[in-house]
Design a protein around this motif. Structure first.
Motif: not given
Length: 470
Positions: A170-177
């Motif tokens: 989730t952290g990697i996915f949310m790095l998109g933010l």
């Protein structure tokens, strides 16, 4: 247990005995041990989801950067500027629920791909808006497209990765933010300068969206529940939203989503004009400073936050949420300190506010995986959509609107206090600066709500998976 879903088979369905009724107490059926708990293509798909998430936040951030040119061109108030962001988030929240339910029933990759096409197309249309109303309406179209993405993507991640790796995934996915914010705040100003128009970034942003949409159609989806070595029965869950809202942990998480998005959208929406007005710097300089505050900090916060949240989860079932609660209290104190102690020092403001924003990113790596822990696989897209409805409808929509309205009122107050009858940029700057104190208040409330959620999570995990580890 009373909270478990049950599948009732009619008499005679399993045998010729017409007097018997068979009840299957659990509709999640264990898979064979040969199945891998992590999908073979997990990291490749996660990278693609990350890129789309980056573009998601890039596209929605452009209006926050062109706020001042739009305000001056169309003669708008801060309340009207806040309503632009509010229109987007309102539609995003409402459209998310049916699209989330759809993602629990049909192909998630198609939902995401067509959503990318829609939001990229409407982003391009923002470039041809001829007045405030037309710009306002097109932003709502962008909201519909983007509403399709997060529920389906989060559901997909929960099936790609096992529970003990979800915070990091989730952290990697949310790095998109933060990367989307960094890319927007660091490049949009240059685009405006290069093309001498605030409209250019909207057209440029639409191109990669179409390319990513094509790639989305080729994703190989895992089975729902695969990462937990389970297969789902084919029955339909009755009253899914009511069932979700009866989970105490989920209820408190929804409240935390309201307050975190109030703070996030107020901050992301008004930091650029605040820095321009209060510290008297150019749009490009203000965008770069905002990129550091809300973007660069996220690269650290989400990476470290994912690791901390997973470590906390290994230590205790409450660990993830405990990490989130402490982080949000730190975020509230740091952002309040930035507003109270900066005293017109741009460096002090950027450092303190940036540190608070870094801490606030731990929210996502703590709360998102927790939703997967307490909700069964076939309801996860719906759960994310319901959570986002509260998060954006009551938080993201009202954050910019309330701060914008309060900014206008406080500007009037400072003008009256100074004994003046004409509104100036100085009064508008001070009004917006004072209104931003709502951000640390919202962050503190978020920390309290997460702590409340942590008090119920052990019991809620046991209800979902009795006798097993979630």
């Amino acid at each position: 247990m009373a909270n478990q879903s049950e599948l009732h088979l009619s008499p005679g369905d399993l045998s010729g005995n017409k007097q018997s009724t068979t009840t299957i107490p659990e509709t999640i059926i264990p898979c064979t041990q040969s199945e891998s708990p992590q999908a073979a293509n997990a990291w490749k798909v996660l990278f693609l989801l990350f890129l789309a998430n980056l573009l998601n936040f890039f596209d929605r951030t452009i209006p926050a950067i062109v706020v001042e040119p739009i305000r001056l061109e169309w003669g708008l108030s801060d309340l009207q500027l806040g309503l632009i962001a509010g229109a987007f988030t309102l539609v995003y929240a409402v459209a998310g629920i049916p699209l989330g339910r759809l993602a629990d029933r049909i192909s998630r990759k198609k939902i995401m791909a067509w959503g990318l096409v829609v939001w990229s197309g409407f982003t391009a249309l923002n470039a041809v808006a001829w007045n405030y109303v037309s710009f306002f309406m097109v932003r709502m179209g962008v909201g519909v497209g983007e509403a399709s993405y997060a529920p389906a993507a989060n559901s997909l991640i929960s099936d790609l990765f096992p529970p003990e790796k979800r915070s990091r995934a989730t952290g990697i996915f949310m790095l998109g933010l933060p990367l989307g914010l960094v890319l927007a705040f660091f490049t949009v100003g240059a685009m405006i300068t290069a093309f001498d128009s605030w409209r250019a970034p909207f057209l440029i942003a639409a191109v990669p969206g179409i390319i990513l949409a094509i790639a989305m159609f080729f994703i190989k989806e895992p089975e729902r529940g695969q990462s937990e070595q389970r297969k789902l029965a084919d029955d339909v869950v009755a009253n899914p939203i009511r069932k979700l809202l009866k989970i105490p942990t989920f209820f408190w998480i929804i409240l935390s989503g309201v307050t975190i998005n109030f703070a996030a959208y107020a901050g992301n929406g008004f930091l650029v004009p605040l820095l321009q007005r209060y510290f008297e710097i150019s749009l490009t300089q203000a965008a770069l400073c905002t990129g550091v505050i809300v973007g660069i900090t996220g690269l650290i916060g989400l990476t470290a936050g994912g690791w901390l949240a997973d470590k906390g989860h290994q230590f205790s079932p409450r660990g993830r949420l405990s990490v989130g609660a402490v982080s949000l209290v730190i975020a509230a104190l740091a952002t309040a300190g930035a507003l109270y102690f900066s005293n017109h020092s741009l460096v002090a403001f950027v450092v303190l506010f940036g540190f608070g924003w870094l801490a606030h990113y731990n929210y996502y790596t703590s709360v998102y995986p927790t939703i997967h822990d307490i909700v069964e696989p076939r309801l996860r897209s719906t759960a994310i959509a319901v959570y986002f409805a509260g998060m954006y409808l009551l938080g993201g929509a009202f954050g910019p609107i309330v701060v914008g309205a309060l900014s206008d009122q406080l500007a009037q107050y400072h003008m009256t206090l100074a004994g003046q009858s004409e509104m100036t940029e100085v009064f508008k700057a001070q009004g917006l600066y004072d209104a931003m104190y709502l951000i640390p208040v919202a962050l503190l409330l978020t920390g309290l709500f997460i702590w409340q959620a942590s008090r119920h999570i052990i019991a809620d995990k046991e209800i979902r998976t009795p006798g097993q580890s979630a």
